[in-house]
Motif scaffolding. Structure first.
Motif, PDB file in Angstrom:
ATOM      1  N   SER A  63       1.063  -1.535  -0.042  1.00  0.00           N
ATOM      2  CA  SER A  63       0.024   0.100   0.166  1.00  0.00           C
ATOM      3  C   SER A  63       1.003   0.968   0.043  1.00  0.00           C
ATOM      4  O   SER A  63       0.156   2.526  -0.926  1.00  0.00           O
ATOM      5  CB  SER A  63      -0.910  -0.048   1.292  1.00  0.00           C
ATOM      6  OG  SER A  63      -1.691  -0.626   1.248  1.00  0.00           O
ATOM      7  N   ARG A  64       1.767   1.133   0.211  1.00  0.00           N
ATOM      8  CA  ARG A  64       2.496   2.672   1.089  1.00  0.00           C
ATOM      9  C   ARG A  64       3.195   3.044  -0.687  1.00  0.00           C
ATOM     10  O   ARG A  64       3.725   4.112  -0.723  1.00  0.00           O
ATOM     11  CB  ARG A  64       3.590   2.013   1.814  1.00  0.00           C
ATOM     12  CG  ARG A  64       3.248   2.054   3.688  1.00  0.00           C
ATOM     13  CD  ARG A  64       4.517   2.895   4.697  1.00  0.00           C
ATOM     14  NE  ARG A  64       4.286   2.795   5.224  1.00  0.00           N
ATOM     15  CZ  ARG A  64       4.221   2.527   6.534  1.00  0.00           C
ATOM     16  NH1 ARG A  64       6.253   2.263   6.507  1.00  0.00           N
ATOM     17  NH2 ARG A  64       4.427   2.824   7.976  1.00  0.00           N
ATOM     18  N   GLU A  65       3.738   1.851  -1.667  1.00  0.00           N
ATOM     19  CA  GLU A  65       4.218   1.941  -2.648  1.00  0.00           C
ATOM     20  C   GLU A  65       3.410   1.959  -3.312  1.00  0.00           C
ATOM     21  O   GLU A  65       3.620   3.835  -4.412  1.00  0.00           O
ATOM     22  CB  GLU A  65       5.346   0.566  -3.470  1.00  0.00           C
ATOM     23  CG  GLU A  65       6.054   0.380  -1.888  1.00  0.00           C
ATOM     24  CD  GLU A  65       5.888  -1.041  -0.849  1.00  0.00           C
ATOM     25  OE1 GLU A  65       5.104  -0.916  -0.594  1.00  0.00           O
ATOM     26  OE2 GLU A  65       6.987  -1.741  -1.355  1.00  0.00           O
ATOM     27  N   ALA A  66       2.360   1.423  -3.372  1.00  0.00           N
ATOM     28  CA  ALA A  66       0.666   1.972  -4.223  1.00  0.00           C
ATOM     29  C   ALA A  66       0.703   3.879  -3.728  1.00  0.00           C
ATOM     30  O   ALA A  66       0.940   4.511  -5.228  1.00  0.00           O
ATOM     31  CB  ALA A  66      -0.070   1.386  -3.873  1.00  0.00           C
ATOM     32  N   VAL A  67       0.439   3.810  -2.858  1.00  0.00           N
ATOM     33  CA  VAL A  67       0.623   5.678  -2.622  1.00  0.00           C
ATOM     34  C   VAL A  67       1.619   6.557  -3.236  1.00  0.00           C
ATOM     35  O   VAL A  67       1.332   7.893  -3.720  1.00  0.00           O
ATOM     36  CB  VAL A  67       0.477   5.847  -0.755  1.00  0.00           C
ATOM     37  CG1 VAL A  67       0.423   7.917  -1.023  1.00  0.00           C
ATOM     38  CG2 VAL A  67      -0.824   5.374  -0.893  1.00  0.00           C
ATOM     39  N   GLU A  68       3.089   5.914  -2.750  1.00  0.00           N
ATOM     40  CA  GLU A  68       3.586   7.378  -3.691  1.00  0.00           C
ATOM     41  C   GLU A  68       4.480   6.724  -4.805  1.00  0.00           C
ATOM     42  O   GLU A  68       4.547   8.431  -5.938  1.00  0.00           O
ATOM     43  CB  GLU A  68       5.349   6.317  -2.484  1.00  0.00           C
ATOM     44  CG  GLU A  68       6.943   6.982  -3.392  1.00  0.00           C
ATOM     45  CD  GLU A  68       8.106   5.726  -2.997  1.00  0.00           C
ATOM     46  OE1 GLU A  68       9.344   5.918  -3.560  1.00  0.00           O
ATOM     47  OE2 GLU A  68       8.084   5.272  -1.511  1.00  0.00           O
ATOM     48  N   TYR A  69       4.220   5.435  -5.366  1.00  0.00           N
ATOM     49  CA  TYR A  69       4.521   5.556  -7.002  1.00  0.00           C
ATOM     50  C   TYR A  69       2.701   6.908  -7.365  1.00  0.00           C
ATOM     51  O   TYR A  69       3.610   7.106  -8.430  1.00  0.00           O
ATOM     52  CB  TYR A  69       4.432   3.986  -7.565  1.00  0.00           C
ATOM     53  CG  TYR A  69       5.343   3.623  -6.956  1.00  0.00           C
ATOM     54  CD1 TYR A  69       7.224   4.563  -7.520  1.00  0.00           C
ATOM     55  CD2 TYR A  69       5.350   2.869  -6.590  1.00  0.00           C
ATOM     56  CE1 TYR A  69       7.612   3.818  -6.853  1.00  0.00           C
ATOM     57  CE2 TYR A  69       6.948   1.657  -6.733  1.00  0.00           C
ATOM     58  CZ  TYR A  69       8.024   2.304  -6.654  1.00  0.00           C
ATOM     59  OH  TYR A  69       9.045   1.707  -6.221  1.00  0.00           O
TER      60      TYR A  69
END
Length: 914
Positions: A602-608
Motif C-alpha cells: 500500500s505504501r508503495e502504491a501511494v508513493e508511486y
C-alpha cells in the motif's frame, strides 16, 4: 449556506481551537481562499449561535488611517453596550473616529472602553473577531484589539488572515499569540470538483489546476476566461489581454531582486535553485521562496515551474531583448553541461551560423540519447533556426527529428513550432510519414484526428514495406486503445508479415509485441509471439519503453498473477525511464501501482501514484491516466470518496477522448468504489458497461480487466441472484475456454475472486456449506499467489458467513483478522471499511449507531434481518403481517440509503438470538 471545497478538516481544526478559546491566523498566498473561510466561520457562528461575531477587513489604502478598523468593529457592537461607554469615548465613537490623531490618551481611553465592552458582551457567549488581511490593518486598531484579546482569553478570540509568514507584516500590527494554520492550495481532486461545477470539462479543469498551482481564485478567473474563448494551456497561444494583465501585475508587484531571479529562471531550461546560484543569484533560495508564496512558482523536489506556465513568457517579455541576450551569454558560462551551454549561445545570437547549427544538432542527438527529450527537441529546433540556406536538407531533418523527439514527451509547443516550419519545407515521403506517426504520441488527440493522420501517413508510405508496417502498427495500437482487439489483430498480422520480409529485427520485435497483446485479448496463442519479440529486441529507446517487448512481457506477468516477476521487471524499467519521456514513466508507474494494489504494497502504491501525478503534470499528459493511477491507490490505501470522484471524472474524460481502454479502467475502479460504498446499483451500472464494451469488441480474456467477481457481488447485494449466477457461470466458462487453449496463466487468481463472489451468492441463497467450501478454496489460492488484499476480502466474506450462521463471536474474529491484515498492509481504505463493520470493542448486544435513525420497530426488524431471519420469521416474532415487514424494510432501506437486506446484514452486527 456557503460551502468551500476541500477545507472541511481545516475548518474543523479552526472550530476546535476557537472552542478552546484560542486565536487563529490563517496563512497562505493571495487568492488561496482565506476570506472564503472567514465567510464560512462567520455564517456558522451566526447560524448556530456559537459566538457573537465582529468582522473587519484590512486595506492597504487605509493603513495610515488611525482607528479605521476599530470604527468598523464598533459599528457592529450592540447599541446598548456602546451607550455604556464613558462619555468622552462615546462621543468620539459617535463621530466615527474620523480625523482623530492617534494620541496616547485616545489609545488608552479607547483600549479601556473596548475592553470593558467586550468583557460585558462575552459574559454570556464568546466573541470572535474576524480580521481579514490583518497585515493591512491600521496599527492603532490592532493594538486596541490585541489589548482586549490578551486580557479576555477564552472569551474573546481572533481569526485573522495573512500571508505565508510574518515578514511582510508591519511590526506594529499585533499578531502575537495566534495559532498559525496554513491554508494550502487545493489538491487536484478538490480543484476538479470546484472547476467542473463551473462548467469546465475534467481534462481542462486538471490543466487549470496545474497551471494555477491550486490557487482557487486564479483558477476560477482562468476558468472564466476559458469559458469566454478557447485557451490552449501550455501552448504558444497568445495571452488573452485579461490574463496577461493579471500576470504582469503579479510579476511587477515583486521586489526588483525577485524579478531578476525570475528572469534567470525563465531563461534556464529546467531551473533549480542550485543553477540559479551558479548563475550568480546568491539570494536565489529566498527569492524563490517569496515567489512560491506569491503563487508565481511551484516547487517539486528541486525543479521549479512557473504558475501558470504562461507567466514564463510574461517574465521574458518584461525585459529588453538586449538584456536577455547578454544574460544568455553569461548563463552559457554557468550551466553545467555542453548541451545547455550551446543552447544559451544560440539564444544569445539569432543569426544563421552553419558551425553553430551543426554543433546544436550533435548536442540534440546526445541529449536525446540520454533521455533529455525536451532539451533535445529544443536543440533540434535551434539547429534548424540557425541553419543557413546551404544546410536546407539538414534543416528539414532537424525539424523532423524535433517532432519525433518532442512528441513522446508531449511537448506540444515544441511540436507545433517544428510542424509550422516542416510543412513549409519539402520533406521526403519517409520524413512525412515519420512526422505523421509522431503525432499520435501526443496526448489529447481524439480518435477521428488520429485516423485522418494515419490515413495520410499510409498514402505517403506508398510501397515502402517498412513505412507501411509502421503505420499499420500505429493503427493497431489505436484499435487497442478503442478496445477493438480483432481490428488490431488484423493490422498486426499484416504489419508483421511486411516486417518479416523487410528484415528489421527491432521493428519486428515491436510488431510481434503488439500482435501478442491483440492475440491475448482475442483468445489466441500470444505466448509464442511475446517470447520471440523478447528474443529479437535490442535496447529500447526512451519514449518507447511502454510499447516494448520487455514492458508487455511484464504486463502479461501481471495478468497471470506472477506478481513478484511483474514487480521486479517494472522496477528495472523504472530506472530506465526516469530520465526518459513522461509517457514511459507514467506507464511504468501505473504498472507498479496496479501490482502494489493487488499484493498489498500500500505504501508503495501511494508513493508511486504521487510520483505519476507529478510526472503527468510536468509533461502535461492526459489527466485521466493519472486519475486512474491515483484512484487505484486510493481504493487500497486512501479514501473511497476520492476514488469515486477521480473515477467518475476519468470516465467523462476518457469517453470524450475516445479512449475506450481507459474508459474501462475507470469504470472498473468506479464500480469497486461504489460497491464498497454501499451503492450496489451504481456499481452494477458501471461494471455492466465494461461487460458491454467487451462483448462489443469480442474480448475473450477474463484475466485482464477482472470485473466479473465484483459484478456478481453487486447483483447479489441487489437481490438479483439469478442474474448474479448467470454472470458467474459465464465467467467460469470463459476461464475454462482459456485454459483449454493453453492460456492457464492468471486463471487461478480470477477463479479465487469468483469463488469469493460465489460465496456471497451462496450466503444470500442460504447455502452456507457451499459458501464455506468455495471460501476455503479462495483463501488458499489467494495466499499461494500473494493476493494479500484478496485474502483480506475473503476474511470479510467469511465474517458474513459466520454472521448468517448466527455465530457472532466467529464473525467478529474473522473481521478482526481482516482488520489486522489490512492494517499490517497499511491498506487504510480497507482497514477503515472493516473497522466500520466491526465496531471494535463494542459488545455484541450494543445498538449500532445506524439504528438511531430508525424507530424501535424498524430497529428490531433491522436486527432480525442482520441475524439472517426471513420476512415470515420476523413477522411471527413481532406479531405483524409479512406485508408489514416488507413495508417496514422498504422504509429502512430508504432511511439508511441501502438497496437490499444483504447490504443491511453487512452493516449491522446482529444482537444475540432472542
Amino acid at each position: 449556506m456557503t460551502r468551500v471545497i476541500g477545507r472541511t478538516a481545516l475548518l474543523e481544526e479552526v472550530r476546535d481551537l476557537l472552542a478552546r478559546g484560542e486565536s487563529v491566523a490563517l496563512c497562505g498566498p493571495s487568492g488561496v481562499g482565506k476570506s472564503a473561510l472567514l465567510d464560512v466561520i462567520e455564517e456558522a457562528a451566526r447560524r448556530d449561535r456559537e459566538a457573537e461575531v465582529l468582522r473587519a477587513n484590512g486595506a492597504a489604502d487605509e493603513m495610515a488611517l488611525p482607528f479605521a478598523a476599530l470604527r468598523d468593529l464598533l459599528a457592529q457592537c450592540p447599541a446598548d453596550l456602546v451607550a455604556q461607554m464613558p462619555d468622552v469615548v462615546r462621543d468620539v465613537v459617535a463621530s466615527g473616529l474620523v480625523g482623530l490623531d492617534a494620541t496616547l490618551e485616545y489609545r488608552s481611553d479607547l483600549a479601556a472602553a473596548v475592553h470593558t465592552l467586550l468583557d460585558r458582551w462575552s459574559s454570556d457567549r464568546p466573541v470572535v473577531l474576524l480580521l481579514d488581511d490583518v497585515q493591512w490593518l491600521d496599527s492603532d486598531s490592532s493594538a486596541i484589539v490585541g489589548y482586549a484579546r490578551r486580557r479576555l482569553g477564552g472569551r474573546v478570540a481572533v481569526v485573522a488572515t495573512l500571508g505565508h509568514d510574518d515578514d511582510s507584516v508591519d511590526p506594529d500590527i499585533d499578531v502575537t499569540g495566534l495559532h498559525h494554520l496554513d491554508v494550502p492550495p487545493l489538491d487536484p481532486v478538490d480543484m476538479l470538483e470546484l472547476l467542473c461545477a463551473h462548467g469546465l470539462t475534467p481534462d481542462v479543469a486538471q490543466r487549470v489546476h496545474v497551471e494555477t498551482g491550486g490557487i482557487p481564485s486564479f483558477a476560477l478567473s482562468l476558468a472564466g476566461l476559458i469559458g469566454e474563448r478557447p485557451v490552449v494551456l501550455g501552448s504558444p497561444t497568445p495571452l488573452p489581454s485579461t490574463i496577461g494583465q493579471v500576470l504582469r501585475e503579479r510579476f511587477r508587484a515583486q521586489p526588483a531582486e525577485v524579478r531578476e531571479t525570475l528572469l534567470h529562471a525563465a531563461l534556464l531550461h529546467r531551473p533549480t535553485v542550485r543553477e540559479l546560484e551558479r548563475a550568480g543569484r546568491i539570494g536565489a533560495d529566498d527569492d524563490v521562496r517569496r515567489a512560491v508564496q506569491s503563487g508565481l512558482l511551484a516547487r517539486s523536489d528541486t525543479a521549479l515551474r512557473f504558475t501558470p506556465s504562461l507567466l514564463r513568457d510574461v517574465v521574458v517579455e518584461s525585459f529588453p531583448a538586449t538584456e536577455r541576450a547578454a544574460l544568455h551569454q553569461r548563463l552559457a558560462e554557468a550551466v553545467p553541461t555542453a548541451s545547455q551551454r550551446v543552447r544559451h549561445l544560440a539564444l544569445a545570437d539569432p543569426r544563421p551560423d552553419a558551425e553553430l547549427a551543426h554543433e546544436l544538432g550533435l548536442a540534440a542527438r546526445d541529449a536525446a540519447a540520454l533521455g533529455a527529450r525536451e532539451l533535445a527537441a529544443e536543440l533540434y529546433l535551434l539547429a534548424a533556426d540557425r541553419a543557413p540556406f546551404a544546410l536546407d536538407d539538414e534543416r528539414v531533418e532537424w525539424l523532423v527529428a524535433a517532432i519525433e523527439t518532442a512528441a513522446p514527451g508531449n511537448h506540444v509547443d515544441l511540436v507545433q513550432r517544428a510542424l509550422t516550419d516542416v510543412l513549409e519545407a519539402n520533406p521526403t515521403p519517409a520524413q512525412a510519414v515519420r512526422v505523421r506517426l509522431a503525432i499520435p504520441e501526443l496526448a489529447g488527440h481524439g480518435v477521428t484526428v488520429l485516423d485522418e493522420v494515419l490515413a495520410a501517413a499510409l498514402a505517403d508510405a506508398g510501397d515502402d514495406d517498412l513505412l507501411v508496417a509502421k503505420v499499420l502498427l500505429q493503427r493497431a495500437r489505436i484499435a487497442l486503445m478503442e478496445s477493438r482487439p480483432h481490428a488490431a489483430h488484423r493490422a498486426c498480422e499484416r504489419a508483421v508479415a511486411l516486417l518479416e520480409r523487410h528484415g528489421d529485427d527491432d521493428e519486428l520485435a515491436l510488431g510481434l509485441t503488439t500482435l501478442a497483446v491483440a492475440q491475448r485479448w482475442t483468445g489466441g496463442d500470444h505466448q509464442a509471439s511475446i517470447a520471440r519479440a523478447v528474443e529479437l529486441s535490442g535496447p529500447t529507446p526512451t519514449g518507447f519503453v511502454h510499447i516494448s517487448p520487455d514492458y508487455m512481457d511484464a504486463r502479461f506477468a501481471f495478468y497471470d498473477d506472477r506478481l513478484d516477476e511483474a514487480w521486479n521487471a517494472n522496477l528495472a524499467m523504472l530506472a530506465q525511464v526516469e530520465r526518459g519521456a513522461g509517457m514511459d514513466h507514467v506507464h511504468v508507474l501505473r504498472c507498479l501501482v496496479e501490482v502494489a494494489a493487488r499484493t498489498g504494497r500500500s505504501r508503495e502504491a501511494v508513493e508511486y501514484a504521487a510520483r505519476a501525478t507529478r510526472i503527468g503534470e510536468q509533461f502535461d499528459l492526459e489527466a485521466y491516466s493519472g486519475w486512474f493511477i491515483t484512484a487505484t491507490a486510493e481504493l487500497v490505501a486512501g479514501d473511497l470518496g476520492r476514488a469515486r470522484t477521480l473515477a467518475r471524472r476519468g470516465v467523462e474524460a476518457a469517453e470524450q477522448r475516445g479512449d475506450v481502454r481507459y474508459l474501462q479502467r475507470h469504470l472498473i475502479v468506479l464500480g469497486q468504489a461504489l460497491l464498497r460504498s454501499g451503492d450496489a446499483q451504481g456499481a452494477h451500472e458501471a461494471l455492466t458497461r465494461v461487460r458491454d464494451i467487451e462483448r462489443e469488441g469480442r474480448f475473450s480474456d477474463p484475466t485482464v480487466n477482472r470485473w466479473q467477481a465484483d459484478l456478481v457481488s453487486a447483483l447479489t447485494a441487489l437481490g438479483r441472484l439469478d442474474e448474479a449466477d448467470e454472470v458467474l457461470t459465464q465467467a467460469r466458462y470463459e476461464l475454462g475456454r482459456r485454459a483449454e487453449r493453453g492460456g492457464a496463466g492468471g486463471t487461478d487468481g480470477v477463479s479465487a475472486q469468483l469463488d469469493r463472489a460465489e460465496a456471497e451468492l451462496d450466503i444470500a441463497r442460504g447455502d452456507l456449506e457451499g459458501a464455506e467450501l468455495v471460501l476455503d478454496r479462495a483463501a488458499k489460492v489467494s495466499d499461494d499467489l500473494g493476493l494479500r488484499v484478496d485474502a483480506g476480502r475473503v476474511l470479510v466474506t467469511r465474517a458474513h458467513l459466520e454472521r448468517r450462521r448466527r455465530r457472532v463471536a466467529a464473525a467478529r474474529t474473522a473481521l478482526r483478522e481482516a482488520h489486522d491484515l489490512f492494517t499490517a498492509l497499511h491498506a487504510d481504505a480497507w482497514a477503515r471499511q472493516v473497522h466500520a463493520e466491526l465496531a471494535p470493542d463494542r459488545a455484541p448486544d450494543t445498538d449500532d449507531p445506524l439504528l438511531d435513525r430508525l424507530t424501535d420497530t424498524e430497529a428490531r426488524i433491522a436486527r432480525a434481518v442482520a441475524a439472517g431471519a426471513s420476512n415470515r420469521e420476523i413477522a411471527e416474532r413481532t406479531y405483524v403481517s409479512v406485508k408489514t415487514v416488507e413495508a417496514t424494510l422498504t422504509r429502512i432501506y430508504r432511511k439508511l440509503d441501502l438497496r437490499s437486506r444483504t447490504q443491511l446484514a453487512t452493516l449491522l452486527v446482529p444482537a444475540p438470538p432472542e
